[in-house]
Design an enzyme around this catalytic site. Sequence first.
Site, PDB file in Angstrom:
ATOM      1  N   SER A 132      67.110  -6.123  24.807  1.00  0.00           N
ATOM      2  CA  SER A 132      68.245  -5.213  24.887  1.00  0.00           C
ATOM      3  C   SER A 132      67.652  -3.844  25.125  1.00  0.00           C
ATOM      4  O   SER A 132      66.519  -3.568  24.700  1.00  0.00           O
ATOM      5  CB  SER A 132      69.058  -5.190  23.588  1.00  0.00           C
ATOM      6  OG  SER A 132      69.948  -4.083  23.555  1.00  0.00           O
ATOM      7  N   TYR A 145      70.696  -4.481  14.195  1.00  0.00           N
ATOM      8  CA  TYR A 145      70.506  -4.899  15.588  1.00  0.00           C
ATOM      9  C   TYR A 145      69.398  -4.087  16.251  1.00  0.00           C
ATOM     10  O   TYR A 145      68.478  -4.644  16.862  1.00  0.00           O
ATOM     11  CB  TYR A 145      71.815  -4.724  16.358  1.00  0.00           C
ATOM     12  CG  TYR A 145      71.744  -5.127  17.817  1.00  0.00           C
ATOM     13  CD1 TYR A 145      71.694  -6.462  18.190  1.00  0.00           C
ATOM     14  CD2 TYR A 145      71.747  -4.160  18.827  1.00  0.00           C
ATOM     15  CE1 TYR A 145      71.643  -6.833  19.525  1.00  0.00           C
ATOM     16  CE2 TYR A 145      71.693  -4.524  20.157  1.00  0.00           C
ATOM     17  CZ  TYR A 145      71.645  -5.853  20.510  1.00  0.00           C
ATOM     18  OH  TYR A 145      71.585  -6.216  21.826  1.00  0.00           O
TER      19      TYR A 145
END
Length: 254
Positions: A132, A145
């Site tokens: 990501s 996250y």
Amino acid sequence: MVEAVQDAGVVVTGAGGGIGAALARRFAAEGARVVVNDLDADKAKAVADEIGGIAVPGDASAIVAEARDALGGTVDIYCANAGLASGGSEAAEEKVWALAWDVNVMAHVRAAHELLPAWLERGSGRFVSTVSAAGLLTMIGAAPYSVTKHGAYAFAEWLSLTYRHRGLKVHAICPQGVRTDMLDATGSAGDLVLQPTAIEPEDVADALFKGIEEDRFLILPHPEVAGYYQVRAAEPDRWLTNMNHIQQKWEAGQ
């Protein structure tokens, strides 16, 4: 057709939808033999049936041996794609942090532990980590996250620098917003930061295959992330101030 992919035995975790399904479809279209993994057995089967692949549902941390058997004994490419978008701050419950760490980092570690002996013995193998842009930068409102995606990126980087002279190819995919259920789950933070430039899962697959052809480690489906990453490294206070402005904008809209 990408020569490195033709007739390769490929495993894609978290492939019941989103980026994982797009990767599975693209690998199959390029002539690979694909194992489709997902916690949701019905979703895994649906994608596998669509592409002529093999469904191996279950926890991504524990399916390497079964996937290898399903491919006739050899995994050539492993896509560690399953991920968890855990929001919250430092105050998130420890079980939230633990699950994010387990899915976003340790599942990759366990897979590599299973795969590397055979890959290093034969001198070839390809590990694809769906990280990501949060793993290079960060994401407001999502400490578990962001932190664990940094860990996923660090592990992919470590694999590459440690084993590239022994035939291991590693790719770290670092997109910003991608139009998937995971993006929908990011709520107002995602609406502010990710939705305006969100791309389709198929665009991520295109970026990966271009990176495979060019033998690149870092895959940036959003090319502008390279500039943000450079500023973060060269001028960290400027970058943090800019990110804090976004944080304040988000807080004002809550």
